[in-house]
Design a protein around this motif. Structure first.
Motif, PDB file in Angstrom:
ATOM      1  N   VAL A  73       0.714  -1.149  -0.148  1.00  0.00           N
ATOM      2  CA  VAL A  73      -0.103  -0.083   0.116  1.00  0.00           C
ATOM      3  C   VAL A  73       0.951   1.409  -0.067  1.00  0.00           C
ATOM      4  CG1 VAL A  73      -1.496   1.237   1.442  1.00  0.00           C
ATOM      5  CG2 VAL A  73      -1.823  -1.215   0.979  1.00  0.00           C
ATOM      6  N   ASP A  74       1.830   1.303   0.864  1.00  0.00           N
ATOM      7  CA  ASP A  74       2.714   2.598   0.786  1.00  0.00           C
ATOM      8  C   ASP A  74       4.029   2.243   0.164  1.00  0.00           C
ATOM      9  OD1 ASP A  74       3.882   0.706   2.824  1.00  0.00           O
ATOM     10  OD2 ASP A  74       3.848   2.113   4.184  1.00  0.00           O
ATOM     11  N   GLY A  75       4.132   1.100  -0.299  1.00  0.00           N
ATOM     12  CA  GLY A  75       5.483   0.866  -0.955  1.00  0.00           C
ATOM     13  C   GLY A  75       6.777   0.672   0.030  1.00  0.00           C
ATOM     14  N   GLY A  76       6.424   0.018   1.392  1.00  0.00           N
ATOM     15  CA  GLY A  76       7.361  -0.292   2.369  1.00  0.00           C
ATOM     16  C   GLY A  76       7.935   0.925   2.978  1.00  0.00           C
ATOM     17  N   ALA A  77       7.287   1.944   2.864  1.00  0.00           N
ATOM     18  CA  ALA A  77       7.755   3.412   3.666  1.00  0.00           C
ATOM     19  C   ALA A  77       7.486   3.100   5.026  1.00  0.00           C
ATOM     20  CB  ALA A  77       6.884   4.567   2.893  1.00  0.00           C
ATOM     21  N   GLY A  78       6.588   2.640   5.673  1.00  0.00           N
ATOM     22  CA  GLY A  78       6.177   2.334   6.742  1.00  0.00           C
ATOM     23  C   GLY A  78       7.252   1.448   7.569  1.00  0.00           C
ATOM     24  N   ARG A  79       7.556   0.265   6.640  1.00  0.00           N
ATOM     25  CA  ARG A  79       8.534  -0.422   7.381  1.00  0.00           C
ATOM     26  C   ARG A  79      10.000   0.116   7.605  1.00  0.00           C
ATOM     27  NH1 ARG A  79       8.959  -5.813   7.994  1.00  0.00           N
ATOM     28  NH2 ARG A  79       6.704  -6.105   7.158  1.00  0.00           N
ATOM     29  N   ARG A  80      10.196   0.959   6.339  1.00  0.00           N
ATOM     30  CA  ARG A  80      11.663   1.453   6.665  1.00  0.00           C
ATOM     31  C   ARG A  80      11.530   2.391   7.817  1.00  0.00           C
ATOM     32  NH1 ARG A  80      10.833   1.332   0.804  1.00  0.00           N
ATOM     33  NH2 ARG A  80      10.011   3.297   0.718  1.00  0.00           N
ATOM     34  N   GLU A  81      10.555   3.405   7.840  1.00  0.00           N
ATOM     35  CA  GLU A  81      10.757   4.149   9.137  1.00  0.00           C
ATOM     36  C   GLU A  81      10.890   3.652  10.385  1.00  0.00           C
ATOM     37  OE1 GLU A  81       7.076   6.765   8.661  1.00  0.00           O
ATOM     38  OE2 GLU A  81       7.638   7.616   6.745  1.00  0.00           O
ATOM     39  N   SER A  82       9.823   2.515  10.626  1.00  0.00           N
ATOM     40  CA  SER A  82       9.871   1.640  11.626  1.00  0.00           C
ATOM     41  C   SER A  82      11.494   0.784  11.870  1.00  0.00           C
ATOM     42  CB  SER A  82       8.827   0.657  11.825  1.00  0.00           C
ATOM     43  OG  SER A  82       8.892  -0.410  10.897  1.00  0.00           O
ATOM     44  N   GLY A  83      11.954   0.453  10.911  1.00  0.00           N
ATOM     45  CA  GLY A  83      13.317  -0.271  10.945  1.00  0.00           C
ATOM     46  C   GLY A  83      13.097  -1.623  11.198  1.00  0.00           C
ATOM     47  N   ARG A  84      11.666  -2.155  11.197  1.00  0.00           N
ATOM     48  CA  ARG A  84      11.627  -3.430  11.575  1.00  0.00           C
ATOM     49  C   ARG A  84      11.816  -4.533  10.091  1.00  0.00           C
ATOM     50  NH1 ARG A  84       9.256  -6.236  15.448  1.00  0.00           N
ATOM     51  NH2 ARG A  84       8.070  -8.402  15.182  1.00  0.00           N
ATOM     52  N   THR A  85      12.384  -5.359  10.331  1.00  0.00           N
ATOM     53  CA  THR A  85      12.529  -6.492   9.209  1.00  0.00           C
ATOM     54  C   THR A  85      11.633  -7.599   9.234  1.00  0.00           C
ATOM     55  OG1 THR A  85      13.965  -7.866  10.666  1.00  0.00           O
ATOM     56  CG2 THR A  85      15.298  -5.870   9.592  1.00  0.00           C
ATOM     57  N   ARG A  86      11.486  -8.131   8.108  1.00  0.00           N
ATOM     58  CA  ARG A  86      10.655  -9.362   7.913  1.00  0.00           C
ATOM     59  C   ARG A  86      11.042 -10.623   8.734  1.00  0.00           C
ATOM     60  NH1 ARG A  86      10.542  -6.587   2.837  1.00  0.00           N
ATOM     61  NH2 ARG A  86       8.369  -6.368   1.888  1.00  0.00           N
ATOM     62  N   TRP A  87      12.359 -10.632   9.108  1.00  0.00           N
ATOM     63  CA  TRP A  87      12.809 -11.645   9.745  1.00  0.00           C
ATOM     64  C   TRP A  87      12.199 -11.529  11.274  1.00  0.00           C
ATOM     65  CZ3 TRP A  87      14.006 -16.224  10.404  1.00  0.00           C
ATOM     66  CH2 TRP A  87      14.705 -16.738  11.402  1.00  0.00           C
ATOM     67  N   ALA A  88      12.171 -10.190  11.831  1.00  0.00           N
ATOM     68  CA  ALA A  88      11.606  -9.958  12.947  1.00  0.00           C
ATOM     69  C   ALA A  88      10.217 -10.229  12.904  1.00  0.00           C
ATOM     70  CB  ALA A  88      12.061  -8.440  13.201  1.00  0.00           C
ATOM     71  N   ASP A  89       9.475  -9.944  11.798  1.00  0.00           N
ATOM     72  CA  ASP A  89       8.101 -10.342  11.794  1.00  0.00           C
ATOM     73  C   ASP A  89       7.881 -11.947  11.794  1.00  0.00           C
ATOM     74  OD1 ASP A  89       7.327  -7.445  11.994  1.00  0.00           O
ATOM     75  OD2 ASP A  89       7.138  -7.574   9.684  1.00  0.00           O
ATOM     76  N   LEU A  90       8.784 -12.521  11.238  1.00  0.00           N
ATOM     77  CA  LEU A  90       8.395 -13.960  11.209  1.00  0.00           C
ATOM     78  C   LEU A  90       8.994 -14.447  12.750  1.00  0.00           C
ATOM     79  CD1 LEU A  90       8.179 -16.936   9.552  1.00  0.00           C
ATOM     80  CD2 LEU A  90      10.821 -16.385   9.059  1.00  0.00           C
ATOM     81  N   LYS A  91      10.007 -14.239  13.371  1.00  0.00           N
ATOM     82  CA  LYS A  91      10.104 -14.734  14.791  1.00  0.00           C
ATOM     83  C   LYS A  91       9.282 -14.352  15.532  1.00  0.00           C
ATOM     84  CE  LYS A  91      14.189 -12.719  15.116  1.00  0.00           C
ATOM     85  NZ  LYS A  91      15.467 -12.103  15.896  1.00  0.00           N
ATOM     86  N   SER A  92       8.464 -13.212  15.476  1.00  0.00           N
ATOM     87  CA  SER A  92       7.316 -12.790  16.404  1.00  0.00           C
ATOM     88  C   SER A  92       6.255 -13.809  16.256  1.00  0.00           C
ATOM     89  CB  SER A  92       6.883 -11.582  16.230  1.00  0.00           C
ATOM     90  OG  SER A  92       8.077 -10.454  16.538  1.00  0.00           O
ATOM     91  N   THR A  93       5.772 -14.142  14.737  1.00  0.00           N
ATOM     92  CA  THR A  93       4.791 -14.919  14.564  1.00  0.00           C
ATOM     93  C   THR A  93       5.058 -16.381  15.067  1.00  0.00           C
ATOM     94  OG1 THR A  93       4.326 -13.559  12.644  1.00  0.00           O
ATOM     95  CG2 THR A  93       3.511 -15.714  12.566  1.00  0.00           C
ATOM     96  N   LEU A  94       6.364 -16.791  14.847  1.00  0.00           N
ATOM     97  CA  LEU A  94       6.644 -18.233  15.343  1.00  0.00           C
ATOM     98  C   LEU A  94       6.619 -18.294  16.822  1.00  0.00           C
ATOM     99  CD1 LEU A  94       9.550 -19.012  12.874  1.00  0.00           C
ATOM    100  CD2 LEU A  94       6.990 -20.043  12.774  1.00  0.00           C
ATOM    101  N   VAL A  95       6.984 -17.171  17.457  1.00  0.00           N
ATOM    102  CA  VAL A  95       7.159 -17.199  19.044  1.00  0.00           C
ATOM    103  C   VAL A  95       5.441 -17.280  19.416  1.00  0.00           C
ATOM    104  CG1 VAL A  95       7.600 -15.978  21.074  1.00  0.00           C
ATOM    105  CG2 VAL A  95       9.288 -16.407  19.194  1.00  0.00           C
TER     106      VAL A  95
END
Length: 292
Positions: free
Chosen positions: A98-120
């Motif tokens: 939706v925003d071209g990944g701008a929100g992710r770049r601003e927050s500095g959160r990676t996809r690997w961090a999202d995956l780890k949170s989901t698995l935990v």
């Protein structure tokens, strides 16, 4: 008549004047102002903003219907988990697109961090699902249903619909929804059902509103389309359980999205807030230097 014709009354407190304390002259009402800070609403804008309420009502409806289908044996936990996983992956991709990944770049959160949170989260929920299943065995089913209804109602009341009010609490709203999901999940046949139900509750009450807020801010037309489709899906699911309930729920959604905005616009015409010299004094100077 003024008590002292030769002297004009002044609005001063530090000077003694030959007038009663409650005296005002004819200029008093010259400073009268009406509806200085009143907001003027447009019908289409209010209808658009009511979409958040409609979506949250539909989320609660879909959640309760999903639990009913699982409790009745009409929906398997494997099927629900697969559908929820597929929709979560689609929403995850759409959230970044939706925003071209701008929100992710601003927050500095990676996809690997999202995956780890989901698995935990999935691991802990699955590990504690037997506990969740037997957590409320000593509580009667009627009490469980009453508590769940109360918690879901509180979730709707405290949810953040975009209003700047003291009653808004996103954390409290989410906790009440999860508590309701745990209560209802404890009445399902197996621990796997409880795990899938709590996971689905987290998706629809935590992740789904985040996507909707971004769609609302970035692509309003897409947000309206998703809201309409989501409402139709909730009504279709409810119609399979109770046609009367579907009619009543549709009436509620129409009242919230169409009738309530119309009433608000009409009531705005009757708004009559007055402002004048009787208002409390407002200090507009920056006094922060006195706090040093």
């Amino acid at each position: 008549m003024e008590p002292a014709p030769g002297r004009r009354w002044q609005k001063l407190l530090y000077e003694r004047q030959p007038f009663p304390d409650n005296y005002v002259d004819r200029r008093f009402l010259e400073e009268l102002r009406k509806n200085v800070h009143a907001r003027r609403y447009r019908y289409r804008a209010v209808v658009f903003q009511s979409g958040a309420v409609v979506q949250q009502l539909c989320s609660v409806c879909v959640f309760v219907l999903t639990w009913w289908y699982m409790d009745a044996g009409m929906l398997s936990p494997q099927g629900l988990f697969g559908a929820a996983l597929a929709s979560s992956l689609l929403g995850y991709v759409l959230f970044d697109a939706v925003d071209g990944g701008a929100g992710r770049r601003e927050s500095g959160r990676t996809r690997w961090a999202d995956l780890k949170s989901t698995l935990v989260f999935a691991a802990f929920t699955y590990g504690f699902s037997p506990v969740l299943k037997t957590l409320t065995e000593s509580i009667s089913t009627d009490t469980i249903y009453a508590m769940s209804a109360l918690m879901l109602l509180g979730h709707l009341i405290f949810f953040d619909y975009g209003a700047n009010a003291a009653i808004v609490s996103s954390t409290l709203s989410l906790n009440m929804a999860i508590f309701a999901s745990v209560c209802l999940a404890s009445r399902l046949p197996r621990s796997l059902h409880a795990f899938v139900m709590v996971t689905f509750a987290m998706q629809i009450f935590a992740l789904w509103p985040m996507l909707q807020k971004k769609l609302k801010a970035r692509t309003p037309r897409c947000y309206v389309g998703v809201t309409v489709l989501f409402a139709l899906a909730a009504l279709a699911g409810l119609a399979t359980v109770s046609s009367v309930g579907a009619v009543l729920f549709a009436s509620l959604l129409l009242a919230i999205s169409c009738l309530c905005p119309y009433c608000l616009i009409r009531l705005q015409l009757l708004k009559d807030n007055i402002h004048g010299p009787w208002d409390e004094a407002e200090i507009k100077e920056d006094l922060s230097r006195f706090l040093m």
